[in-house]
Design a protein around this motif. Structure first.
Motif, short mmCIF file in Angstrom:
data_model
loop_
_atom_site.label_atom_id
_atom_site.label_comp_id
_atom_site.label_asym_id
_atom_site.label_seq_id
_atom_site.Cartn_x
_atom_site.Cartn_y
_atom_site.Cartn_z
N ALA A 188 -11.00 8.94 -5.84
CA ALA A 188 -10.15 7.89 -6.40
C ALA A 188 -9.44 7.07 -5.34
N ALA A 221 -8.46 4.75 -2.27
CA ALA A 221 -9.07 3.61 -1.58
C ALA A 221 -9.15 3.83 -0.08
N ALA A 237 -6.33 5.38 -8.68
CA ALA A 237 -7.68 4.80 -8.75
C ALA A 237 -7.60 3.28 -8.69
N GLU A 238 -8.44 2.74 -7.86
CA GLU A 238 -8.58 1.30 -7.69
C GLU A 238 -7.25 0.64 -7.31
N ARG A 239 -6.40 1.40 -6.63
CA ARG A 239 -5.13 0.87 -6.13
C ARG A 239 -5.10 1.07 -4.62
N PRO A 240 -4.29 0.32 -3.89
CA PRO A 240 -4.23 0.45 -2.43
C PRO A 240 -3.47 1.71 -2.00
N LYS A 293 -14.17 5.54 4.00
CA LYS A 293 -13.79 4.53 3.00
C LYS A 293 -13.82 3.11 3.55
N LEU A 351 -5.10 -1.01 4.16
CA LEU A 351 -4.94 -1.34 2.73
C LEU A 351 -3.79 -2.31 2.51
N SER A 385 -10.97 -4.58 5.04
CA SER A 385 -11.98 -3.59 4.66
C SER A 385 -12.70 -3.00 5.86
N SER A 422 0.86 -1.18 0.00
CA SER A 422 0.00 0.00 0.00
C SER A 422 0.90 1.22 0.00
#
Length: 635
Positions: free
Chosen positions: A171, A173, A120-123, A141, A213, A218, A91
């Motif tokens: 964007a 995470a 975007a869509e990355r840790p 988040k 991350l 989560s 991360s």
């Protein structure tokens, strides 16, 4: 002495009560002093550097020389994110506020869009900071599961925040606050809130988001105190649990700055960075150049960039190295101050100041040792300074009061008795000053009167200066035996001397001591005459008469509190004076009463005869004091 003890004890109790109240109120200066004292533990034993997958990518002086002044274009930041993620970072967390649009954005290239696309869509976790007075609140988040009572009302409040640009916020995470306990640059960081709340939602710390991350989690699991709504106990993310205080803060357990793996952003952008330091690691990107003013102080006293504090906290959580100061500790410290102070005050007041100081020293060693063991073995932070300081202050105050009162009494005693009793007897009187109260008591004493024979005619042949010199010689020599035998010199009356025994303190065999003093006075006068110490014509000697009687008399301080005279009065005193006067009738130098003679088995006495003492209604027997029983001569 008893009054001094009681006064010192009451003073000590008062100071102990005030110190206990002060610690209970806990004003800001006392909190700062306690925090500084607790830092000493960490300086003596810093957190052991345990290898964890946490790396700092520093925007340091080398990076600024390579990429130019700060802030960098967002395109550069996007390149940095790409490289770190491509190198296998678990991360990436940017300890940077992207709150304003890129200053180099143009129609041809939108740097903010580049950075948003890179993360975007990355840790990747971004940071926000609290901003009182604003209106924005961050999106959440991550999920939260609360075990036990709710905690939102008890954790640190978040009114509003400064957020990254909307497209970056969307964007990312992860999104977490970068609030540290030291809000200003250069301040010491000791506690860090893991959660903030607006009273409803919970907002995680930036370091937690980077950890979440990196661990692929989560949800956070928050444990509240089952008995106290709003109080938090711990927080768990993935397999890591961090204990907190009731406000959701974790205590920073610092390791030396050099133990934090660090890579320059210049090396990452140029491709020179060691991949082993990035792959699988939680990477935090932040400024470290001194001129960028993100420098904080750790409990070790080191000035370090804020990003390294976040990194150390992640490492601390992953390694399970925690410090704890439970809520009950404050109450225990208050009770410790009260109990220890009162105990030491009692010891100092009723056993003695020296015993109080020794006990205080032993208590300090015990407290310091116990607190250190609890820190080293249990990670507990207990303040030794407050109990130790409170104990010392109360003991010193009690001791100071004791010595002030006692020294004042001793000065008074020395003034009242220093010229009239021996040093040994004076020391005993100093230990029992209560015997010196205004007034008197009836007790058996032995009284001695001495008078120089023919002084009136003798003084007519002397000048005033010679007369004074003569009297000083007589009294100076004949007072010594009185003091040697623990007598009290009552007064000098011209050529006469009065002394008594067994007051103000008990003197064993007081009659025998008075008799021994009389014999020594006889011997001292003989030496003075032989040496011609009086300056009289050759062949002319000084003669004296001594009368001794034993009986009840009233002894004590006569006069006023401002001017006391310790003396004896009563028939016993009058009888001794008249026995001394009777020495002329029996042509001798020492006569003792029958009451005294009965108390002198170790002396040789002989009946002198019966006398009718002036003012008496009956006849009394008087005795010659011949000498000591072991002597064969009639000295």
């Amino acid at each position: 002495m008893k009054k001094a003890r009681r006064g010192g004890f009451l003073l000590g109790v008062l100071i102990a009560a005030l110190l206990t109240l002060l610690r209970w109120l806990d004003p800001q200066p006392m909190q700062e002093l306690r925090a500084a004292s607790l830092d000493i533990y960490q300086r003596l034993q810093p957190r052991a550097a345990v290898e964890t997958p946490v790396t700092v990518v520093a925007i340091d002086e080398a990076a600024l020389q390579s990429q130019g002044q700060w802030p960098w274009p967002r395109a550069t930041m996007a390149s940095l994110a790409h490289r770190l993620l491509d190198m296998g970072a678990a991360s990436v967390g940017f300890d940077i506020l992207f709150a304003e649009p890129d200053r180099l954005t143009s129609a041809q290239r939108d740097g903010d869009a580049d950075l948003a696309a890179a993360i975007a869509e990355r840790p990747v976790a971004l940071a926000f900071t609290d901003a009182p007075g604003g209106g924005a609140l961050p999106p959440v988040k991550a999920g939260f599961a609360v075990s036990g009572e709710e905690v939102a009302s008890g954790v640190t409040r978040l009114q509003s925040a400064i957020l990254p640009l909307p497209q970056l916020t969307a964007a990312a995470a992860g999104l977490g606050h970068i609030t540290l306990s030291g809000h200003q640059a250069g301040t010491t960081v000791r506690e860090v809130p893991l959660l903030l709340s607006n009273g409803g939602n919970l907002y995680p710390a930036f370091l937690l988001e980077a950890l979440r991350l990196g661990a692929g989690a989560s949800t956070y699991v928050v444990e509240g105190d089952p008995l106290l709504p709003g109080a938090m106990q711990s927080l768990r993310v993935a397999d890591f649990t961090a204990p907190t205080d009731e406000r959701g803060q974790i205590r920073f357990y610092a390791a030396p700055e050099a133990s934090t793996p660090t890579v320059s952003a210049a090396d990452v952008l140029s491709g020179r960075a060691d991949p082993a330091k990035i792959q699988g690691a939680i990477v935090l990107v932040g400024v470290s150049a001194a001129g960028l003013q993100d420098i904080r102080v750790t409990p070790l006293g080191e000035a370090v960039p804020g990003v390294k504090i976040h990194a150390q906290l992640i490492s601390q959580i992953m390694a399970g190295q925690f410090l704890n100061r439970p809520a009950w500790v404050d109450g225990a410290e208050v009770l410790a101050i009260a109990a220890l102070s009162l105990l030491l005050v009692a010891i100092a007041s009723f056993i003695g100041p020296l015993a109080g100081l020794v006990a205080a020293g032993a208590a300090m060693v015990l407290i310091a040792g116990l607190c250190w063991w609890l820190f080293a073995a249990r990670g507990l932070l207990i303040d030794p300074v407050s109990p130790m300081g409170g104990a010392l202050l109360t003991v010193f105050a009690t001791t100071a009061f004791w010595y002030i009162v006692i020294e004042r009494q001793r000065r008074y005693i020395r003034q009242a008795f220093g010229r009239y009793v021996s040093p040994a007897l004076l020391a005993r009187i100093e230990q029992s000053p209560e015997a010196l109260k205004l007034g008197g008591v009836n007790r058996e004493i032995t009284v001695l009167f001495m008078d120089v024979r023919g002084f009136t005619s003798l003084s007519e042949s002397l000048t005033p200066q010679e007369t004074i010199r003569f009297l000083n010689t007589v009294h100076g020599a004949l007072s010594v035996p009185v003091m040697e035998m623990d007598g009290t010199l009552d007064k000098y009356i011209g050529d006469s001397l009065m002394a008594f025994w067994n007051a103000p303190l008990d003197v064993g065999d007081h009659a025998a001591k008075a008799a021994e003093a009389a014999l020594r006075m006889r011997q001292a006068l003989r030496r003075l005459n032989e040496q011609g110490a009086f300056g009289l014509p050759k062949g002319r000697h000084v003669r004296i008469g001594i009368g001794i009687h034993t009986g009840l008399a009233c002894v004590g301080n006569l006069g006023t509190q401002s001017r006391l005279n310790y003396s004896a009065v009563g028939d016993t005193v009058n009888t001794a004076a008249r026995i001394e006067a009777a020495c002329k009738d029996f042509a001798t130098d020492i006569l003792v009463s029958g009451a005294t003679a009965q108390l002198l088995p170790q002396f040789r006495t002989a009946l002198a005869g019966e006398v009718h003492l002036r003012g008496k209604s009956h006849v009394d027997e008087v005795f010659y004091l011949v000498g000591r029983a072991a002597e064969n001569d009639l000295s």
